[in-house]
Design an enzyme around this catalytic site. Structure first.
Site, PDB file in Angstrom:
ATOM      1  N   ASN A  35       0.776  -1.233  -0.021  1.00  0.00           N
ATOM      2  CA  ASN A  35      -0.053   0.019  -0.173  1.00  0.00           C
ATOM      3  C   ASN A  35       0.920   1.375  -0.048  1.00  0.00           C
ATOM      4  O   ASN A  35       0.324   2.273   0.151  1.00  0.00           O
ATOM      5  CB  ASN A  35      -0.840   0.112   1.143  1.00  0.00           C
ATOM      6  CG  ASN A  35      -2.113  -1.151   1.236  1.00  0.00           C
ATOM      7  OD1 ASN A  35      -2.432  -1.310   0.175  1.00  0.00           O
ATOM      8  ND2 ASN A  35      -2.677  -1.658   2.265  1.00  0.00           N
ATOM      9  N   HIS A  80     -14.708  -0.682   5.702  1.00  0.00           N
ATOM     10  CA  HIS A  80     -13.712  -1.647   6.319  1.00  0.00           C
ATOM     11  C   HIS A  80     -13.998  -2.235   7.628  1.00  0.00           C
ATOM     12  O   HIS A  80     -14.848  -1.626   8.280  1.00  0.00           O
ATOM     13  CB  HIS A  80     -12.335  -0.515   6.242  1.00  0.00           C
ATOM     14  CG  HIS A  80     -11.155  -1.209   6.970  1.00  0.00           C
ATOM     15  ND1 HIS A  80     -10.714  -1.772   8.094  1.00  0.00           N
ATOM     16  CD2 HIS A  80     -10.014  -1.949   6.097  1.00  0.00           C
ATOM     17  CE1 HIS A  80      -9.648  -2.207   8.336  1.00  0.00           C
ATOM     18  NE2 HIS A  80      -9.356  -2.497   6.946  1.00  0.00           N
ATOM     19  N   SER A 102     -11.005  -0.396   0.121  1.00  0.00           N
ATOM     20  CA  SER A 102      -9.799  -0.984   0.129  1.00  0.00           C
ATOM     21  C   SER A 102      -9.694  -2.379  -0.692  1.00  0.00           C
ATOM     22  O   SER A 102      -8.716  -2.875  -1.198  1.00  0.00           O
ATOM     23  CB  SER A 102      -9.300  -1.172   1.688  1.00  0.00           C
ATOM     24  OG  SER A 102     -10.351  -2.209   2.263  1.00  0.00           O
ATOM     25  N   LYS A 128      -0.340   4.283   3.981  1.00  0.00           N
ATOM     26  CA  LYS A 128      -0.531   3.954   2.563  1.00  0.00           C
ATOM     27  C   LYS A 128       0.359   5.179   1.784  1.00  0.00           C
ATOM     28  O   LYS A 128       1.674   4.915   1.842  1.00  0.00           O
ATOM     29  CB  LYS A 128      -2.145   4.049   2.102  1.00  0.00           C
ATOM     30  CG  LYS A 128      -2.890   2.766   2.502  1.00  0.00           C
ATOM     31  CD  LYS A 128      -3.190   2.676   3.930  1.00  0.00           C
ATOM     32  CE  LYS A 128      -3.881   1.296   4.175  1.00  0.00           C
ATOM     33  NZ  LYS A 128      -4.553   1.201   5.580  1.00  0.00           N
ATOM     34  N   GLU A 188     -16.302   5.100   3.245  1.00  0.00           N
ATOM     35  CA  GLU A 188     -14.603   5.509   2.881  1.00  0.00           C
ATOM     36  C   GLU A 188     -14.699   6.324   1.828  1.00  0.00           C
ATOM     37  O   GLU A 188     -15.638   6.410   0.966  1.00  0.00           O
ATOM     38  CB  GLU A 188     -13.933   4.102   2.546  1.00  0.00           C
ATOM     39  CG  GLU A 188     -13.763   3.081   3.833  1.00  0.00           C
ATOM     40  CD  GLU A 188     -13.331   1.835   3.468  1.00  0.00           C
ATOM     41  OE1 GLU A 188     -12.078   1.786   3.047  1.00  0.00           O
ATOM     42  OE2 GLU A 188     -13.946   0.920   3.843  1.00  0.00           O
ATOM     43  N   HIS A 244      -7.213   5.170   1.828  1.00  0.00           N
ATOM     44  CA  HIS A 244      -6.594   5.153   0.456  1.00  0.00           C
ATOM     45  C   HIS A 244      -6.633   6.214  -0.502  1.00  0.00           C
ATOM     46  O   HIS A 244      -6.205   6.185  -1.668  1.00  0.00           O
ATOM     47  CB  HIS A 244      -7.273   3.706  -0.081  1.00  0.00           C
ATOM     48  CG  HIS A 244      -7.129   2.568   0.665  1.00  0.00           C
ATOM     49  ND1 HIS A 244      -5.993   1.806   0.457  1.00  0.00           N
ATOM     50  CD2 HIS A 244      -7.897   1.960   1.749  1.00  0.00           C
ATOM     51  CE1 HIS A 244      -5.981   0.748   1.675  1.00  0.00           C
ATOM     52  NE2 HIS A 244      -7.258   0.785   2.172  1.00  0.00           N
ATOM     53  N   ASP A 284     -13.735   7.710   6.130  1.00  0.00           N
ATOM     54  CA  ASP A 284     -12.121   7.108   6.546  1.00  0.00           C
ATOM     55  C   ASP A 284     -11.567   7.122   5.066  1.00  0.00           C
ATOM     56  O   ASP A 284     -11.941   6.533   3.856  1.00  0.00           O
ATOM     57  CB  ASP A 284     -12.443   5.586   6.817  1.00  0.00           C
ATOM     58  CG  ASP A 284     -11.004   4.803   6.843  1.00  0.00           C
ATOM     59  OD1 ASP A 284     -10.143   5.336   6.509  1.00  0.00           O
ATOM     60  OD2 ASP A 284     -10.962   3.894   7.598  1.00  0.00           O
TER      61      ASP A 284
END
Length: 385
Positions: free
Chosen positions: A47, A133, A179, A236, A175, A207, A204
């Site tokens: 990541n 997540h 992910s 990440k 998110e 990423h 969140d």
């Protein structure tokens, strides 16, 4: 059933489903190359999207921080663990992302757990994207609040769930970039649904931060959204570890009283906070922009070259490029074949992803070179002939 029998049964079921997990010690696991034993692989499982784990400025900042502060923080931030390096990083993050305050946590998992646990009461409702997540869904499940899950990225379904009567407050959870599928959330639509219901929004962006938006400010900035709670993680694009929660002044003060992960966990080492300041400086610099552009070129080249594969591509435009295989055993075999040909790829199976969607989770980084993408595509096409 005894404890031992329960454990043996659970392990047996995992093995029979070809879903048993194990860990493998590595000599090097981040950056362009993965080294295991005496063999080097082109790494498509990291990541470390911008390659900052190997950046000389970041490494030097950690070394200098260790010389200044030592290698540990010495305790909780409420005792002796909060240093000037932490304060400086928090202030830089808050200014960069246009929030009153930023609070540092030892991991993204801890940040999500602490935020939801501190906020959600028995009379409240959490409405979370179904593919959120595990840290978010587990925290919501363990909280006394009611948990409802809306269909993935479906703001209309979210609105219907929010319209149901409730005596408490509502928290919408999603998110920025997911992910496992690598796709982004329609944050503007989700924020509008939350606003109409007078709910708070928690995003969140593990990423997306460092990659999306102007100067890498993330998915929310890219879509013109300013959630009440923004979680950014450093494992990440930042190339390190840890996380921060961005919020208002009052909410930060509230968390300092009631977020148990902040109160009772040892703080991140101040040397790490110094390294994170260096990583943030790179992300905001011309170097960071060039790395984002290089990553985008790799993503475009991979998606173009992968069109002829039999696997299902997701709609991801991010560094996460899953190839949906379906069968657990077939996914494991394919991952091993790729490793034999020099490409380190991870097989992701249920329960991490829904049943029947076992996949190769490929991650591309700015540390890769064009010939690495060519090799990956060549090996993938060769294994499907």
């Amino acid at each position: 059933m005894s404890w031992q029998q329960r454990i043996e049964q659970a392990l047996s079921e995992r093995r029979e489903a070809q879903a048993f997990r194990s860990r493998q010690p590595l000599e090097q696991g981040a950056g362009r190359w993965l080294v295991r034993g005496e063999r080097r692989y082109c790494n498509f499982s990291s990541n470390d999207y911008l390659g900052l784990s190997q950046h000389p400025q970041v490494i030097q900042a950690w070394q200098q921080g260790a010389e200044q502060y030592g290698v540990g923080s010495g305790g909780s931030g409420h005792v002796t663990g909060y240093h000037h390096a932490h304060q400086c990083l928090e202030e830089q993050l808050a200014d960069w992302l246009n929030y009153d305050r930023a609070l540092l946590f030892i991991s993204g998992f801890a940040a999500n757990q602490a935020t939801i646990a501190a906020l959600a009461g028995r009379e409240d409702r959490i409405v979370a994207d179904r593919l959120s997540h595990a840290s978010l869904l587990e925290a919501a499940t363990l909280s006394p609040a009611q948990l409802r899950r809306f269909q993935h990225n479906d703001s209309q379904h979210l609105s219907r769930l929010l319209a149901a009567p409730t005596d408490g407050q509502q928290l919408v959870v999603t998110e920025g970039v997911f992910s496992m599928d690598g796709d982004g959330a329609p944050l503007a639509d989700i924020a509008a649904a939350a606003r109409d219901a007078k709910a708070w929004l928690m995003v969140d962006d593990a990423h997306g931060i460092g990659i999306n938006g102007a100067s890498g400010r993330g998915s929310c900035h890219q879509q013109g959204v300013h959630p009440e709670l923004l979680v950014v993680t450093f494992g990440k694009a930042f190339g390190l570890s840890g996380a921060a929660v961005l919020c208002s002044q009052d909410v930060a003060d509230y968390f300092l009283q009631f977020a148990r992960h902040l109160i009772y966990s040892t703080a991140m080492p101040p040397a790490q906070a110094a390294a994170l300041q260096a990583a943030l400086a790179v992300i905001r610099s011309d170097d960071g922009q060039q790395r984002r552009e290089k990553l985008a070129q790799h993503v475009a080249a991979f998606r173009h070259g992968a069109q002829g594969l039999d696997f299902a591509l997701t709609d991801s435009q991010s560094a996460i490029q899953p190839l949906i295989v379906g069968d657990n055993q077939q996914t494991l075999v394919l991952a091993e074949q790729l490793r034999e040909q020099g490409c380190w790829v991870t097989a992701i199976r249920p329960p991490t992803v829904p049943a029947g969607t076992a996949r190769l989770r490929l991650t591309l980084t700015a540390a890769h070179e064009p010939q690495d993408i060519d090799l990956l595509l060549e090996v993938l096409h060769g294994n499907r002939q």
